[in-house]
Design a protein around this motif. Structure first.
Motif, PDB file in Angstrom:
ATOM      1  N   VAL A  58       1.137  -1.284  -0.325  1.00  0.00           N
ATOM      2  CA  VAL A  58       0.166   0.098  -0.169  1.00  0.00           C
ATOM      3  C   VAL A  58       0.926   1.016  -0.284  1.00  0.00           C
ATOM      4  N   ALA A  59       0.416   2.072  -0.661  1.00  0.00           N
ATOM      5  CA  ALA A  59       1.092   3.186  -0.558  1.00  0.00           C
ATOM      6  C   ALA A  59      -0.305   4.521  -0.589  1.00  0.00           C
ATOM      7  N   VAL A  60       0.000   5.430   0.348  1.00  0.00           N
ATOM      8  CA  VAL A  60      -0.344   6.461   0.717  1.00  0.00           C
ATOM      9  C   VAL A  60      -0.014   7.495   0.899  1.00  0.00           C
ATOM     10  N   VAL A  61      -0.524   8.452  -0.144  1.00  0.00           N
ATOM     11  CA  VAL A  61      -0.483  10.220  -1.302  1.00  0.00           C
ATOM     12  C   VAL A  61      -0.923  10.566  -0.091  1.00  0.00           C
ATOM     13  N   VAL A  62      -0.156  11.716   0.236  1.00  0.00           N
ATOM     14  CA  VAL A  62      -0.424  12.580   1.415  1.00  0.00           C
ATOM     15  C   VAL A  62      -0.069  14.186   0.888  1.00  0.00           C
ATOM     16  N   GLY A  63      -0.729  14.408   1.021  1.00  0.00           N
ATOM     17  CA  GLY A  63      -0.642  16.536   0.760  1.00  0.00           C
ATOM     18  C   GLY A  63      -0.956  17.749   2.190  1.00  0.00           C
ATOM     19  N   ALA A  64      -2.590  17.637   2.288  1.00  0.00           N
ATOM     20  CA  ALA A  64      -2.173  18.744   2.872  1.00  0.00           C
ATOM     21  C   ALA A  64      -2.354  17.991   4.521  1.00  0.00           C
ATOM     22  N   ALA A  65      -1.766  18.496   5.235  1.00  0.00           N
ATOM     23  CA  ALA A  65      -1.256  18.444   6.800  1.00  0.00           C
ATOM     24  C   ALA A  65      -0.422  16.959   6.637  1.00  0.00           C
ATOM     25  N   ALA A  66       0.611  17.255   5.635  1.00  0.00           N
ATOM     26  CA  ALA A  66       1.037  15.597   5.436  1.00  0.00           C
ATOM     27  C   ALA A  66       2.084  15.404   6.899  1.00  0.00           C
ATOM     28  N   ASP A  67       2.388  16.693   7.246  1.00  0.00           N
ATOM     29  CA  ASP A  67       3.174  16.099   8.903  1.00  0.00           C
ATOM     30  C   ASP A  67       2.588  15.436   9.800  1.00  0.00           C
ATOM     31  N   GLU A  68       0.850  15.998   9.733  1.00  0.00           N
ATOM     32  CA  GLU A  68       0.336  15.648  10.405  1.00  0.00           C
ATOM     33  C   GLU A  68       0.260  14.284  10.572  1.00  0.00           C
ATOM     34  N   VAL A  69      -0.115  13.704   8.872  1.00  0.00           N
ATOM     35  CA  VAL A  69      -0.532  12.414   8.918  1.00  0.00           C
ATOM     36  C   VAL A  69       0.302  11.670   9.404  1.00  0.00           C
ATOM     37  N   MET A  70       1.817  11.607   8.274  1.00  0.00           N
ATOM     38  CA  MET A  70       2.570  10.637   8.117  1.00  0.00           C
ATOM     39  C   MET A  70       2.455   9.715   9.770  1.00  0.00           C
ATOM     40  N   PRO A  71       2.918  10.368  10.881  1.00  0.00           N
ATOM     41  CA  PRO A  71       3.099  10.454  11.588  1.00  0.00           C
ATOM     42  C   PRO A  71       2.097   9.005  12.134  1.00  0.00           C
TER      43      PRO A  71
ATOM     44  N   GLY B 176      -5.693  20.885  -6.524  1.00  0.00           N
ATOM     45  CA  GLY B 176      -6.642  19.674  -6.347  1.00  0.00           C
ATOM     46  C   GLY B 176      -6.734  18.037  -6.669  1.00  0.00           C
ATOM     47  N   MET B 177      -7.640  17.264  -6.354  1.00  0.00           N
ATOM     48  CA  MET B 177      -7.782  15.935  -5.803  1.00  0.00           C
ATOM     49  C   MET B 177      -6.955  15.015  -7.078  1.00  0.00           C
ATOM     50  N   ALA B 178      -6.726  15.583  -8.464  1.00  0.00           N
ATOM     51  CA  ALA B 178      -6.100  15.134  -9.022  1.00  0.00           C
ATOM     52  C   ALA B 178      -4.858  15.218  -9.777  1.00  0.00           C
ATOM     53  N   ALA B 179      -3.741  15.634  -8.604  1.00  0.00           N
ATOM     54  CA  ALA B 179      -2.480  15.727  -7.851  1.00  0.00           C
ATOM     55  C   ALA B 179      -2.386  14.560  -7.217  1.00  0.00           C
TER      56      ALA B 179
ATOM     57  N   HIS C  14      -2.399   1.736 -18.616  1.00  0.00           N
ATOM     58  CA  HIS C  14      -3.096   3.385 -18.426  1.00  0.00           C
ATOM     59  C   HIS C  14      -2.707   4.189 -17.203  1.00  0.00           C
ATOM     60  N   TRP C  15      -1.584   3.764 -16.995  1.00  0.00           N
ATOM     61  CA  TRP C  15      -1.280   5.550 -15.913  1.00  0.00           C
ATOM     62  C   TRP C  15      -1.525   6.488 -16.783  1.00  0.00           C
ATOM     63  N   ALA C  16      -0.398   6.348 -18.510  1.00  0.00           N
ATOM     64  CA  ALA C  16      -0.127   7.472 -18.248  1.00  0.00           C
ATOM     65  C   ALA C  16      -1.054   7.962 -18.544  1.00  0.00           C
ATOM     66  N   ALA C  17      -2.218   7.654 -19.288  1.00  0.00           N
ATOM     67  CA  ALA C  17      -2.996   8.273 -20.159  1.00  0.00           C
ATOM     68  C   ALA C  17      -4.236   8.736 -18.543  1.00  0.00           C
ATOM     69  N   ALA C  18      -4.469   8.138 -17.964  1.00  0.00           N
ATOM     70  CA  ALA C  18      -4.737   8.506 -16.716  1.00  0.00           C
ATOM     71  C   ALA C  18      -4.189   9.688 -15.729  1.00  0.00           C
ATOM     72  N   ALA C  19      -2.934   9.909 -15.974  1.00  0.00           N
ATOM     73  CA  ALA C  19      -2.772  10.819 -14.950  1.00  0.00           C
ATOM     74  C   ALA C  19      -2.899  11.903 -16.263  1.00  0.00           C
ATOM     75  N   GLU C  20      -2.875  11.911 -17.397  1.00  0.00           N
ATOM     76  CA  GLU C  20      -3.130  12.457 -18.161  1.00  0.00           C
ATOM     77  C   GLU C  20      -4.451  13.755 -17.973  1.00  0.00           C
ATOM     78  N   ALA C  21      -5.155  12.654 -17.767  1.00  0.00           N
ATOM     79  CA  ALA C  21      -6.717  13.141 -17.628  1.00  0.00           C
ATOM     80  C   ALA C  21      -7.007  13.940 -16.317  1.00  0.00           C
ATOM     81  N   ALA C  22      -6.225  13.265 -15.555  1.00  0.00           N
ATOM     82  CA  ALA C  22      -6.755  14.179 -14.496  1.00  0.00           C
ATOM     83  C   ALA C  22      -6.588  15.326 -14.028  1.00  0.00           C
ATOM     84  N   TYR C  23      -7.149  15.985 -13.699  1.00  0.00           N
ATOM     85  CA  TYR C  23      -7.385  17.828 -13.906  1.00  0.00           C
ATOM     86  C   TYR C  23      -7.858  18.689 -12.490  1.00  0.00           C
ATOM     87  N   GLY C  24      -7.567  19.188 -11.875  1.00  0.00           N
ATOM     88  CA  GLY C  24      -7.902  19.879 -10.937  1.00  0.00           C
ATOM     89  C   GLY C  24      -9.023  19.205 -10.012  1.00  0.00           C
ATOM     90  N   ASP C  25     -10.143  19.268  -9.461  1.00  0.00           N
ATOM     91  CA  ASP C  25     -10.336  18.681  -8.786  1.00  0.00           C
ATOM     92  C   ASP C  25     -11.819  17.472  -9.743  1.00  0.00           C
TER      93      ASP C  25
END
Length: 171
Positions: free
Chosen positions: A32-45, A63-66, A131-142
């Motif tokens: 499992v990989a967990v993507v962290v963004g907002a409040a990463a310093d609080e989520v990681m512990p 946005g969530m696409a990031a 499909h990863w490259a095309a899926a990533a390219e399609a993702a934008y903003g929210d």
């Protein structure tokens, strides 16, 4: 929610991010990989001792696409042939949903499968490496990769008998 959903705790006091990791593991995801963004310093512990890869999403504010793009970029550095994308705020989506989506198709690089709830597309989503490259390219903003998944003919795996598939936006 008034803050990052990963930090919200369920009725038993378990952070949603920890619950999501537990659901993925018990549903059959060996890593499992967990993507962290907002409040990463609080989520990681909260993830200490859970044997997960932590992936930073430095552009999370766009946005969530990031987060999806960050997760897929991390996956490219692994030998994985497919990834299962899951969200922390799907509280009634349990390990049975994870198992059903994983069992619907193999984990080949060309794999695509998406949980459906009463015919409506939802999460988790299994995305093969090809499909990863095309899926990533399609993702934008929210907006995630939904339009790409539809165009690519991603099958819906009906899971409405197991969960609602509704994300939680209020306490």
């Amino acid at each position: 929610m008034g803050g990052p959903k990963a930090l919200v705790r369920d009725e038993a006091g378990v952070p949603w991010v920890v619950r999501a990791v537990e659901v993925l593991r018990s549903g059959g995801c060996p890593s499992v990989a967990v993507v962290v963004g907002a409040a990463a310093d609080e989520v990681m512990p909260l993830l200490d001792g859970l044997d997960v890869a932590i992936v930073s999403s430095p552009e999370w504010e766009t946005g969530m696409a990031a987060s999806l793009r960050s997760g897929l970029a991390f996956a490219e550095t692994t030998s994985a042939s497919a990834v299962l994308v899951h969200l922390v705020d799907l509280l009634d989506t349990g390990d049975a949903v994870i198992r059903r989506v994983l069992a619907a198709v193999d984990d080949a690089p060309s794999a695509l499968a998406r949980a459906g709830y009463d015919g409506k597309a939802g999460h988790p989503v299994l995305i093969g490496r090809s499909h990863w490259a095309a899926a990533a390219e399609a993702a934008y903003g929210d907006r995630g990769a939904g339009p790409y998944l539809t165009a690519a003919g991603c099958p819906l795996i009906e899971c409405g008998d197991l969960a609602s598939g509704n994300d939680r936006d209020h306490r």
